[in-house]
Design a protein around this motif. Sequence first.
Motif, PDB file in Angstrom:
ATOM      1  N   GLU A  70       0.836  -1.209   0.000  1.00 37.07           N
ATOM      2  CA  GLU A  70       0.000   0.000   0.000  1.00 37.07           C
ATOM      3  C   GLU A  70       0.867   1.254   0.000  1.00 37.07           C
ATOM      4  O   GLU A  70       1.764   1.408   0.830  1.00 37.07           O
ATOM      5  N   PRO A  71       0.610   2.182  -0.927  1.00 37.92           N
ATOM      6  CA  PRO A  71       1.433   3.392  -1.006  1.00 37.92           C
ATOM      7  C   PRO A  71       1.343   4.212   0.285  1.00 37.92           C
ATOM      8  O   PRO A  71       0.254   4.475   0.775  1.00 37.92           O
ATOM      9  N   PRO A  72       2.484   4.605   0.827  1.00 33.68           N
ATOM     10  CA  PRO A  72       2.462   5.392   2.068  1.00 33.68           C
ATOM     11  C   PRO A  72       1.772   6.741   1.888  1.00 33.68           C
ATOM     12  O   PRO A  72       1.330   7.349   2.856  1.00 33.68           O
ATOM     13  N   GLU A  73       1.661   7.209   0.635  1.00 27.91           N
ATOM     14  CA  GLU A  73       1.030   8.505   0.379  1.00 27.91           C
ATOM     15  C   GLU A  73      -0.418   8.541   0.847  1.00 27.91           C
ATOM     16  O   GLU A  73      -0.932   9.597   1.220  1.00 27.91           O
ATOM     17  N   LEU A  74      -1.095   7.383   0.835  1.00 26.82           N
ATOM     18  CA  LEU A  74      -2.498   7.350   1.258  1.00 26.82           C
ATOM     19  C   LEU A  74      -2.628   7.749   2.726  1.00 26.82           C
ATOM     20  O   LEU A  74      -3.513   8.524   3.088  1.00 26.82           O
ATOM     21  N   LEU A  75      -1.753   7.211   3.557  1.00 26.90           N
ATOM     22  CA  LEU A  75      -1.794   7.546   4.984  1.00 26.90           C
ATOM     23  C   LEU A  75      -1.190   8.914   5.247  1.00 26.90           C
ATOM     24  O   LEU A  75      -1.701   9.694   6.058  1.00 26.90           O
ATOM     25  N   GLY A 108      -1.804  -5.302 -10.091  1.00 29.05           N
ATOM     26  CA  GLY A 108      -1.115  -4.928  -8.856  1.00 29.05           C
ATOM     27  C   GLY A 108      -0.907  -3.441  -8.674  1.00 29.05           C
ATOM     28  O   GLY A 108      -0.305  -3.016  -7.687  1.00 29.05           O
ATOM     29  N   ASN A 109      -1.417  -2.618  -9.608  1.00 29.71           N
ATOM     30  CA  ASN A 109      -1.238  -1.170  -9.454  1.00 29.71           C
ATOM     31  C   ASN A 109      -2.285  -0.618  -8.481  1.00 29.71           C
ATOM     32  O   ASN A 109      -3.319  -1.240  -8.221  1.00 29.71           O
ATOM     33  N   TRP A 110      -2.016   0.571  -7.971  1.00 30.42           N
ATOM     34  CA  TRP A 110      -2.883   1.217  -6.985  1.00 30.42           C
ATOM     35  C   TRP A 110      -3.600   2.433  -7.565  1.00 30.42           C
ATOM     36  O   TRP A 110      -4.016   3.320  -6.828  1.00 30.42           O
ATOM     37  N   TYR A 111      -3.751   2.466  -8.860  1.00 32.10           N
ATOM     38  CA  TYR A 111      -4.320   3.642  -9.508  1.00 32.10           C
ATOM     39  C   TYR A 111      -5.716   3.976  -8.956  1.00 32.10           C
ATOM     40  O   TYR A 111      -5.991   5.130  -8.598  1.00 32.10           O
ATOM     41  N   GLN A 112      -6.595   3.001  -8.901  1.00 27.68           N
ATOM     42  CA  GLN A 112      -7.971   3.283  -8.485  1.00 27.68           C
ATOM     43  C   GLN A 112      -8.032   3.829  -7.062  1.00 27.68           C
ATOM     44  O   GLN A 112      -8.720   4.812  -6.787  1.00 27.68           O
ATOM     45  N   GLN A 113      -7.306   3.190  -6.134  1.00 26.48           N
ATOM     46  CA  GLN A 113      -7.340   3.617  -4.746  1.00 26.48           C
ATOM     47  C   GLN A 113      -6.774   5.027  -4.576  1.00 26.48           C
ATOM     48  O   GLN A 113      -7.324   5.833  -3.820  1.00 26.48           O
ATOM     49  N   VAL A 114      -5.670   5.314  -5.267  1.00 28.58           N
ATOM     50  CA  VAL A 114      -5.057   6.637  -5.148  1.00 28.58           C
ATOM     51  C   VAL A 114      -5.942   7.697  -5.807  1.00 28.58           C
ATOM     52  O   VAL A 114      -6.101   8.804  -5.282  1.00 28.58           O
ATOM     53  N   PHE A 115      -6.535   7.352  -6.949  1.00 28.48           N
ATOM     54  CA  PHE A 115      -7.421   8.297  -7.631  1.00 28.48           C
ATOM     55  C   PHE A 115      -8.622   8.632  -6.753  1.00 28.48           C
ATOM     56  O   PHE A 115      -9.016   9.799  -6.635  1.00 28.48           O
ATOM     57  N   PHE A 116      -9.200   7.618  -6.135  1.00 21.14           N
ATOM     58  CA  PHE A 116     -10.340   7.860  -5.247  1.00 21.14           C
ATOM     59  C   PHE A 116      -9.937   8.752  -4.079  1.00 21.14           C
ATOM     60  O   PHE A 116     -10.648   9.693  -3.727  1.00 21.14           O
ATOM     61  N   ALA A 117      -8.785   8.458  -3.471  1.00 25.15           N
ATOM     62  CA  ALA A 117      -8.305   9.271  -2.350  1.00 25.15           C
ATOM     63  C   ALA A 117      -8.058  10.710  -2.786  1.00 25.15           C
ATOM     64  O   ALA A 117      -8.317  11.656  -2.032  1.00 25.15           O
ATOM     65  N   TYR A 118      -7.574  10.881  -4.011  1.00 22.62           N
ATOM     66  CA  TYR A 118      -7.301  12.224  -4.535  1.00 22.62           C
ATOM     67  C   TYR A 118      -8.596  13.030  -4.673  1.00 22.62           C
ATOM     68  O   TYR A 118      -8.669  14.178  -4.228  1.00 22.62           O
ATOM     69  N   VAL A 119      -9.620  12.411  -5.254  1.00 22.61           N
ATOM     70  CA  VAL A 119     -10.907  13.114  -5.417  1.00 22.61           C
ATOM     71  C   VAL A 119     -11.544  13.394  -4.056  1.00 22.61           C
ATOM     72  O   VAL A 119     -12.074  14.489  -3.821  1.00 22.61           O
ATOM     73  N   GLU A 120     -11.476  12.437  -3.149  1.00 25.68           N
ATOM     74  CA  GLU A 120     -12.033  12.640  -1.816  1.00 25.68           C
ATOM     75  C   GLU A 120     -11.322  13.793  -1.098  1.00 25.68           C
ATOM     76  O   GLU A 120     -11.960  14.617  -0.435  1.00 25.68           O
ATOM     77  N   THR A 121     -10.019  13.870  -1.248  1.00 28.00           N
ATOM     78  CA  THR A 121      -9.252  14.948  -0.610  1.00 28.00           C
ATOM     79  C   THR A 121      -9.568  16.295  -1.250  1.00 28.00           C
ATOM     80  O   THR A 121      -9.644  17.315  -0.560  1.00 28.00           O
TER      81      THR A 121
END
Length: 289
Positions: A70-75, A108-121
């Motif tokens: 999991e990318p540390p950027e999310l946390l 195995g990429n995290w594109y969807q999760q990071v994109f969602f977090a970006y829009v939510e932020t």
Amino acid sequence: MLRYTFCILASFLFCGAAFGQAIVLKDGTRVPDTEFTMDGDKIVRTLKIAGSSATTVLPWQNVAYLDWPEPPELLEAKSLMAQAKADEALAMLKKSLDFFQKFEKIEGNWYQQVFFAYVETLSQAGKFEDTIKLLPLLRTLPLTAAQKMTLRIIQLDIDRQTSTEYTSIMAEAEGILADTDDSAVGASIWIIIADIHAKKKEWEKALMAYLRIPVFYGTQMQRVPDAELKAGQMLVKMKRYEDAQAIFSRIADSYKGSAIADTAAKEKAAINGMKNEPEEEPEAPAQKS
């Protein structure tokens, strides 16, 4: 025995290293993140051999999957939001998003999760127009139940800003509250409820709704700075100037270096030294003669 223990330890360390961030090629070769960089859409691998280095471009067709925790950027983005540093959080997520977008078609990429977090932020940071622009794309992605709920809340917040149908918006917000005990959902909904009260100039109701965030949803730290600032602004509307100054001072001290701290300092300067005014007594009904 000592040699055996050393071998076990070495094996453990090697395995740990093997499962770090890496591209895995179709022939089984692992390319750790320390060995490659992105040059536009090219994957440039750098190998160091006998004190010298050589670079090569990895063909995309040779990539099998990403082995990426999991990318540390999310946390870290949530941590930055808790410090009222929305721009920094968004910049961090955008950089991560740009990286994973190049690997969007790779397993195995995290594109969807990071994109969602970006829009939510973006939504949490009040970037209204940017949020609206990205919502159509977000809706095309396969979302989890939790993400669908968050998307519903984002849309409700947009409705709150673009519509005056406050009764129906409030009813949906209260319905969501009744159906969940999730603290993230609760904090998001109470912000919307508070904003609606503020739009209707129901200052005291708005104040109490904003204050629910730090009091009852303190674990949602990314929501707290904005709620505290708006609570102070409601106190100004209620002419409770001394109380507002205290909140603005605390915000300026707690979130130094942030846009919210700067706003709080300006808000405090505008009312500095002003005393609380007594509440206005409601007018007595006229007596019938």
